[in-house]
Design a protein around this motif. Structure first.
Motif, PDB file in Angstrom:
ATOM      1  N   ASP A  10       0.865  -1.183   0.000  1.00 36.32           N
ATOM      2  CA  ASP A  10       0.000   0.000   0.000  1.00 36.32           C
ATOM      3  C   ASP A  10       0.905   1.237   0.000  1.00 36.32           C
ATOM      4  O   ASP A  10       1.039   1.903  -1.003  1.00 36.32           O
ATOM      5  N   GLU A  11       1.603   1.530   1.121  1.00 34.01           N
ATOM      6  CA  GLU A  11       2.628   2.576   1.080  1.00 34.01           C
ATOM      7  C   GLU A  11       3.905   1.992   0.480  1.00 34.01           C
ATOM      8  O   GLU A  11       4.204   0.805   0.652  1.00 34.01           O
ATOM      9  N   SER A  34       9.209   1.562   5.585  1.00 36.04           N
ATOM     10  CA  SER A  34       8.442   0.355   5.885  1.00 36.04           C
ATOM     11  C   SER A  34       9.305  -0.897   5.877  1.00 36.04           C
ATOM     12  O   SER A  34       8.948  -1.905   6.495  1.00 36.04           O
ATOM     13  N   GLY A  66       2.666   4.055   9.833  1.00 33.32           N
ATOM     14  CA  GLY A  66       2.297   5.176   8.969  1.00 33.32           C
ATOM     15  C   GLY A  66       2.735   6.526   9.508  1.00 33.32           C
ATOM     16  O   GLY A  66       1.972   7.486   9.460  1.00 33.32           O
ATOM     17  N   ALA A 119      -3.223   7.910   6.233  1.00 31.62           N
ATOM     18  CA  ALA A 119      -2.246   6.871   5.885  1.00 31.62           C
ATOM     19  C   ALA A 119      -2.891   5.490   5.801  1.00 31.62           C
ATOM     20  O   ALA A 119      -3.710   5.114   6.640  1.00 31.62           O
ATOM     21  N   TRP A 129      -1.399   1.823   5.707  1.00 34.00           N
ATOM     22  CA  TRP A 129      -0.073   1.257   5.923  1.00 34.00           C
ATOM     23  C   TRP A 129      -0.061  -0.193   6.408  1.00 34.00           C
ATOM     24  O   TRP A 129       1.008  -0.743   6.703  1.00 34.00           O
ATOM     25  N   ALA A 137       2.154  -2.314   4.221  1.00 32.84           N
ATOM     26  CA  ALA A 137       3.556  -1.893   4.336  1.00 32.84           C
ATOM     27  C   ALA A 137       4.168  -2.332   5.658  1.00 32.84           C
ATOM     28  O   ALA A 137       5.384  -2.564   5.744  1.00 32.84           O
ATOM     29  N   GLU A 143      11.330   4.432  11.693  1.00 36.49           N
ATOM     30  CA  GLU A 143      11.478   4.290  10.256  1.00 36.49           C
ATOM     31  C   GLU A 143      12.936   4.496   9.879  1.00 36.49           C
ATOM     32  O   GLU A 143      13.655   5.259  10.530  1.00 36.49           O
TER      33      GLU A 143
END
Length: 344
Positions: free
Chosen positions: A81-82, A88, A111, A118, A120, A123, A146
């Motif tokens: 998705d992301e 991610s 996210g 978002a 996520w 991800a 992240e």
């Protein structure tokens, strides 16, 4: 067992990316979506000229990805998705006591603080999926973090930001000591440098609340490459001066003061969404080269290439237009994740 995250300048086995899929980040019109696909593909091809690229591709995008990427980029079918692989995906590490062993830290991804817009959940699986595909030993972490929120020098220093790792939407119960203990456990960082903040636009609805990889990086031990917004009309003019003053007071893991190299921002200070966060700091170091962000400004892009050639001697700097990536919330470093080489 002590994992260690190598510097980005260490040899790579490959770079990991994720191909865009339809959703709020990619865009709402056909033209916006096509521009997003093209931008990600351009970065992949630029990286592939230096080292192998593996791309996570959602089943819904396989046909398009095969057409746009060609046969030189490995496609790994996985839910997407992301598609900001730096954030991610896993952070790869090595074990100095076990040559040939690759590790992968699987941070919790939510996210960038579970923003309302978002999407996520797919991800959030990327750390595990990529680690398995790379044959890495998985090191799970309970820290929401992240890859764009950290930079290391490979010798024990990690750059963090108070508004990222200590963000209550990410880690409501964390403090500096807990974060630093987790950085030691997962990536072998013995000394944390806590930036007070990031760039202005990064605190908007679609921002990360201060990722370091758009502000500062460590091209070599003891050296900080720092974003420099030279236009007093831009709010980051004051921010980058605050950060420069901050780094002047800091030391690395060996106790040495940082040498600061300024990397001037492009001349453009506003785009359709407000004050720009365009930054040449958000580049990717690859085997024998650097993939640099370009912003359609010949003089500024050339100046950035020259500085990057100086701080990464012996590497060829290639500029890729990153405006469509920044329009979606990040840059070239944000959409890539290096896998360090391990030798038995």
């Amino acid at each position: 067992m002590t994992w260690r995250m190598p510097s980005e300048t260490a040899p790579h086995t490959r770079t990991w990316m994720a191909f865009p899929s339809e959703g709020p980040t990619l865009g709402g019109t056909d033209a916006e979506r096509e521009a997003g696909y093209a931008a990600w593909a351009a970065v992949a091809h630029a990286v592939a000229a230096f080292e192998p690229v593996s791309m996570l591709v959602d089943p819904s995008e396989l046909t398009r990805a095969r057409r746009m990427l060609g046969g030189g980029i490995e496609i790994v079918e996985a839910p997407v998705d992301e598609f900001w692989m730096r954030d991610s995906g896993p952070t790869f590490v090595v074990d100095p006591e076990r040559p040939g062993v690759l590790g992968a830290v699987d941070w919790v991804f939510n996210g960038w603080g579970d923003h309302d817009w978002a999407v996520w959940q797919k991800a959030a699986q990327h750390g595990r999926i990529v680690a398995e595909a790379a044959g890495a030993e998985l090191t799970p972490s309970l820290l929401v973090n992240e890859g764009g929120g950290i930079h290391v020098d490979g010798e024990g220093t990690v750059l963090l930001t108070e508004t990222v790792q200590l963000d209550p939407r990410r880690n409501p119960y964390a403090d500096r000591a807990r974060v630093e203990a987790e950085m030691l456990r997962t990536i072998g960082a013995t000394h944390a440098v806590w930036l007070p903040r990031g760039l202005t636009r990064d605190y908007g609805d679609f921002g990360t609340s201060g990722h370091v990889d758009i502000v500062a990086t460590l091209p070599s031990p003891g050296v900080v490459l720092l974003h420099d917004q030279q236009n007093p009309a831009h709010p980051d003019h004051a921010v980058t001066r605050e950060l420069r003053a901050f780094f002047e007071t800091q030391t690395d893991a060996t106790g040495r003061r940082f040498t600061i190299r300024d990397l001037p921002a492009p001349a453009t200070v506003r785009d359709a969404d407000g004050d720009t966060d365009w930054s040449y700091v958000n580049h990717l170091v690859v085997n024998g080269g650097v993939i640099a962000c370009g912003f359609g400004e010949e003089e500024a892009d050339a100046t950035a290439r020259g500085i990057l050639e100086e701080v990464y001697p012996g590497r060829r700097v290639v500029t890729v237009d990153a405006r469509e990536i920044f329009a979606r919330g990040g840059g070239i470093h944000c959409i890539t994740q290096q896998q360090p080489a391990v030798t038995a």
